[in-house]
Design an enzyme around this catalytic site. Structure first.
Site, mmCIF file in Angstrom:
data_model
loop_
_atom_site.group_PDB
_atom_site.id
_atom_site.type_symbol
_atom_site.label_atom_id
_atom_site.label_comp_id
_atom_site.label_asym_id
_atom_site.label_seq_id
_atom_site.Cartn_x
_atom_site.Cartn_y
_atom_site.Cartn_z
ATOM 1 N N TRP B 139 -103.473 -53.976 -16.338
ATOM 2 C CA TRP B 139 -103.714 -54.793 -17.516
ATOM 3 C C TRP B 139 -102.361 -55.193 -18.107
ATOM 4 O O TRP B 139 -101.467 -54.349 -18.265
ATOM 5 C CB TRP B 139 -104.519 -53.977 -18.516
ATOM 6 C CG TRP B 139 -104.859 -54.654 -19.798
ATOM 7 C CD1 TRP B 139 -105.363 -55.913 -19.961
ATOM 8 C CD2 TRP B 139 -104.764 -54.083 -21.106
ATOM 9 N NE1 TRP B 139 -105.587 -56.157 -21.290
ATOM 10 C CE2 TRP B 139 -105.233 -55.052 -22.026
ATOM 11 C CE3 TRP B 139 -104.345 -52.846 -21.606
ATOM 12 C CZ2 TRP B 139 -105.280 -54.818 -23.402
ATOM 13 C CZ3 TRP B 139 -104.392 -52.620 -22.969
ATOM 14 C CH2 TRP B 139 -104.853 -53.609 -23.856
ATOM 15 N N ASP B 220 -107.303 -44.481 -18.737
ATOM 16 C CA ASP B 220 -107.720 -45.584 -19.597
ATOM 17 C C ASP B 220 -109.188 -45.853 -19.236
ATOM 18 O O ASP B 220 -109.481 -46.307 -18.121
ATOM 19 C CB ASP B 220 -106.859 -46.826 -19.342
ATOM 20 C CG ASP B 220 -107.182 -47.960 -20.308
ATOM 21 O OD1 ASP B 220 -106.443 -48.954 -20.340
ATOM 22 O OD2 ASP B 220 -108.198 -47.858 -21.042
ATOM 23 N N LYS B 256 -116.176 -53.107 -24.836
ATOM 24 C CA LYS B 256 -117.068 -53.753 -23.886
ATOM 25 C C LYS B 256 -118.428 -53.104 -23.805
ATOM 26 O O LYS B 256 -119.449 -53.778 -23.880
ATOM 27 C CB LYS B 256 -116.458 -53.763 -22.470
ATOM 28 C CG LYS B 256 -115.346 -54.759 -22.287
ATOM 29 C CD LYS B 256 -114.022 -54.201 -22.714
ATOM 30 C CE LYS B 256 -112.880 -55.131 -22.397
ATOM 31 N NZ LYS B 256 -111.606 -54.615 -22.975
#
Lengths: 465, 410
Positions: B139, B220, B256
């Protein structure tokens, strides 16, 4: 939860039952092989003769964080933790600056409830805000601070970025200073809000103090303040409380503000305002913004951190803004882009809920007026307990000690002038919780408790040294 | 003097470029074309192309707003206690011995980014190794978060462009070469941007290697439940590491899987060897947080807690979550089929092999630019597309664009 301290703040946590609907855990996983720690570490130590079996056993179970020491509780927020643990019925929490009603209950403003209902009815989405925050919030917050028709806003010379209340906005500004003004110092009043130093320390921005509080007058050491600001290296950032200085409650007069602005201009310093009480100090949003507007009107570039924690009671929503007034629209665009670059690796983009509340309240004329009325009530209650506390002390104290500073101070806090030992006595003997610097939050005082508090202050001041 | 209009103390401040990921949406918003398609940022869209607030989230929010007993007092520095406890159970499992032994400290943070930053600041201050290994690619915001916190960033091989899969041997070799004690960032599931995850067997090998070298895992977890549709399955990598009794950090995001994007809800957990260490670690986390933003925002965390603790709402959530994950999986299939139907050159099976919100298409920057210019399709320049932004209607447009790009631009 792992914290012994936490059990004070959330007594329910230990009684939370395991929700039965949570599936999984090791059972569902197909348990992985438990690490054979002996063999793994054995490989490492096999050639090291000096390691005994005991040492190996110790090494196996040692945490990488073993040497971490216990940090002390936050001096301000820790007060509320201690208050919650106290079982005495007379206890009084005058620690953190959160407004309480006369019944000593937390207060959610009516306009906030209305705004939240409106938002719910509209069924707004929860998409990411832009890094700089909610545009409608940024617009109204700058206008609230500087005045909607301020030429600075019309000329687009104000860079506004939504921040995490006052702390978060100050931290963004600190990060900007660290990156673009390397070596520049921030001058902080002595005393100031306890967390200011933490923010600049962790942002690696050097700071020094300017004289502010004069214990002999329980007032402003104006000459000391001016001298110290003059003595600082050119181009320093001068951290000023826009109104209702925290912790002293002592503000410069309008005439003094002019002189402060003169000195800052002379030395090419950059004014850096912390505005956490706009509307809350005097009851008037415009009056409380006059110091900032005075500086802005002089054409100075300045930084202003805003918070809506107190004036809109949005403490837990973490809503505020950092405003940078620049000499040109181009500079404002560039500065804003760099603040975004600092926010992105901190939290990506700010929380939407509090921003929407503010935008709805400030942006709607009816709600805005209603807000002004509620704010006057809150500020009014504080002024009236100041009066009552003063009256109680005067009635009690025939020693000639002048307590009138309580009436002259403004805002949520009063700097009582009590030293640490006296403040400790307030807590230990009287169960009055306050910060060790002698600061009390009048927002946590009811008129019913003024007598009791006066007794406590009288006893601590006269009988403890 | 600063008071002259021409002169500014900010004269040396240059304009920063737009963030590469969030900047895609900025560019998309500026585009006047009615056919434009935003496949940039990873935010779920419905079949109608609209943002989605989960029904269960709306209900929870309604309950909270209508509850007149609720107040807006400052949360503790570590956040909402109930939320923290439930978050730990969600990722580690309700039976997790680490939780039962009080070896886990969990603090509410500002979504995934905030959790990573707080964890990184903590490590930079209190951990003896200041190097963190991140997968190549990762990311875009990862290196920035770690660098600004004071860690030095190195990479380990991860994605193989040739296979469009995992470069497993490269990964093992690079982690093996890392200094003992170094921090290693691991994507718990649905690797961003590639969508390529290790298999359970590969995870086990990674675990053994890392433990043998004393490497510190920093997970993560931004897609728990969103990748496979199962919350437990998506937590397996984390639970595997925690089960061996070792230490690790985990950054969780509800952006999300609960659609809480703008509310910034997340948590940082640090699993320690002992309860005593966990207490001390937590006290130090508080110092990091206090100077950054004092305490976290209440709204989103209260919604999440309300859902996690109520069995009906929790169940409802799992159903809505699975529906989102399933829609994405079906978009993958549709896109693959559409490219097959057009005879688009190349092997596109990675589209259905990859997992999670994103597909690493393998398109290069020129091809991406072509697709933006000619077809008004917006994505990050590394060729990553958000499948969550696709619908049955728009799949054919995308397939046309990919076909054209691959044929016209090399």
């Amino acid at each position: 939860m792992a914290s012994g301290m936490l059990s004070l703040t959330c007594p329910s946590s230990s009684s939370l039952s395991l929700p039965h609907h949570f599936k999984g855990g090791a059972a569902a996983a197909g348990k992985p092989k438990l690490l054979n720690q002996a063999s793994v570490f054995g490989k490492r130590f096999v050639n090291t003769e000096s390691f005994t079996r005991t040492t190996m056993a110790v090494a196996l179970n040692v945490s990488r964080f073993e040497s971490i020491t216990m940090a002390p509780p936050d001096p301000i927020l820790g007060v509320s933790e201690a208050f919650r643990a106290d079982t005495n019925e007379m206890k009084l929490n005058l620690g953190v600056g959160a407004y309480r009603t006369e019944d000593l209950q937390p207060y959610v403003l009516n306009v906030v409830k209305k705004a939240e209902k409106l938002m719910l009815e509209r069924g707004e989405n929860k998409e990411y805000l832009p890094i700089e925050g909610l545009a409608s919030f940024n617009k109204v917050t700058a206008e609230l601070l500087l005045g909607a028709n301020n030429p600075l806003i019309l000329e687009q010379r104000v860079a506004t970025v939504q921040g995490l209340s006052g702390t978060g906005s100050l931290r963004l500004a600190a990060a900007l200073i660290e990156r673009y003004f390397p070596g520049a110092k921030v001058l902080i009043s002595s005393p100031s809000w306890g967390n200011h130093k933490n923010i600049f320390n962790d942002a690696r921005v050097p700071w020094s103090e300017y004289r502010y509080y004069d214990p002999s007058t329980v007032g402003l050491d104006f000459d000391g303040m001016i001298a110290d600001i003059k003595a600082a290296p050119e181009g320093s950032f001068v951290l000023l409380h826009g109104c209702a200085h925290n912790p002293t409650g002592i503000d410069p007069t309008p005439e003094q503000w002019e002189i402060i602005a003169d000195v800052i201009q002379e030395k090419n310093h950059i004014p850096f305002f912390d505005v956490a009480y706009q509307g809350f100090a005097s009851g008037s949003l415009d009056v409380d913004a006059s110091s900032v507007r005075l500086f802005a009107a002089r054409g100075l570039e300045l930084l202003v951190a805003q918070s809506y924690s107190k004036n809109l009671g949005l403490y837990a929503e973490r809503i505020g803004a950092i405003n940078i007034v620049c000499s040109s629209a181009d500079a404002a665009t560039r500065v804003k882009s760099q603040i975004k670059r600092l926010a992105r690796p901190m939290y990506s983009n700010p929380p939407v809920h509090g921003a929407r509340i503010v935008a709805n309240v400030v942006g709607d004329p009816e709600l805005f007026n209603e807000w002004k009325e509620e704010m006057e009530v809150m500020a009014g209650r504080i002024k009236s307990v100041r009066q009552k506390l003063y009256d109680s002390l005067r009635a009690k104290d025939k020693s000639g000690k002048d307590w009138s500073f309580i009436l002259r101070q403004i805002g949520m806090f009063s700097f009582t002038g009590l030293n640490k030992a006296q403040s400790d006595n307030m807590t230990n003997k009287w169960h009055v919780y306050m910060t060790k610097d002698g600061r009390i939050s009048l927002a946590g005082l009811s008129s019913a408790k003024c007598e009791y508090l006066a007794d406590a202050i009288f006893d601590s001041y006269h009988n403890v040294s | 003097m600063a008071s002259d209009h021409g002169d500014s103390v900010f004269a040396n401040v240059v304009r920063a470029p737009e963030d590469p990921i969030l900047g895609v949406t900025v560019a998309y918003n500026k585009d006047p074309s009615p056919k434009k398609l935003n496949l940039g940022v990873g935010a779920y869209r419905t079949e109608e192309g609209k943002p989605l607030v989960l029904n269960v989230v709306r209900r929870a929010e309604q309950m909270l707003v209508n509850d007149t007993s609720r107040v807006k007092e400052y949360l503790p520095i570590v956040g909402l206690a109930e939320f923290n406890k439930l978050s730990a159970k969600l990722i580690f499992g309700v039976d997790s011995p680490a939780i039962q032994e009080n070896r886990v400290t969990t603090v509410q943070c500002l979504s995934g980014t905030g959790s990573l930053r707080v964890g990184a600041e903590f490590l930079a201050r209190h951990y003896h190794e200041h190097t963190i290994y991140i997968p190549q690619p990762t990311w875009g915001n990862h290196p920035k978060v770690f660098t600004i916190a004071g860690l030095s960033v190195k990479t380990y091989r991860y994605y193989s462009p040739e296979t469009r899969g995992l470069d497993f041997q490269g990964l093992l070799d690079d982690l093996n070469a890392a200094p003992s004690g170094a921090i290693v960032l691991l994507h718990a599931c649905a690797h961003n941007p590639t969508g390529v995850d290790p298999t359970p067997e590969q995870w086990e090998q990674i675990r053994q290697l890392m433990r043998s070298k004393g490497l510190l895992p920093f997970f993560d977890s931004a897609y728990q439940g969103f990748a496979s549709g199962s919350l437990d399955e998506d937590a397996q990598s984390v639970r595997m590491f925690v089960s061996d009794g070792g230490e690790c950090l985990v950054a969780q995001s509800y952006a999300k899987n609960m659609g809480m994007y703008g509310e910034r809800v997340g948590a940082l957990s640090i699993v320690c060897k002992s309860a005593d260490v966990a207490v001390r670690v937590e006290s130090q986390l508080k110092l990091v947080i206090r100077s950054m933003y004092s305490n976290p925002p209440i709204h989103g965390a209260s919604i999440v807690a309300a859902i996690l603790k109520d069995s009906h709402m929790y169940h409802e959530w799992t159903v809505e979550l699975k529906a989102m994950a399933d829609r994405i999986i079906s978009m993958r299939q549709k896109l693959f089929d559409a490219l097959q139907a057009r005879g688009t050159p190349g092997d596109w099976s990675h589209i259905i092999k990859q997992i999670g919100m994103f597909t690493f298409t393998g398109l290069n920057a020129q091809q991406v630019a072509f697709m933006t210019k000619e077809y008004h399709i917006y994505m990050t320049s590394d060729g990553r597309i958000s499948m969550a932004g696709l619908s049955s209607q728009t799949v054919s447009l995308l397939a046309d664009a990919i076909h054209a790009a691959v044929s016209a631009v090399v």
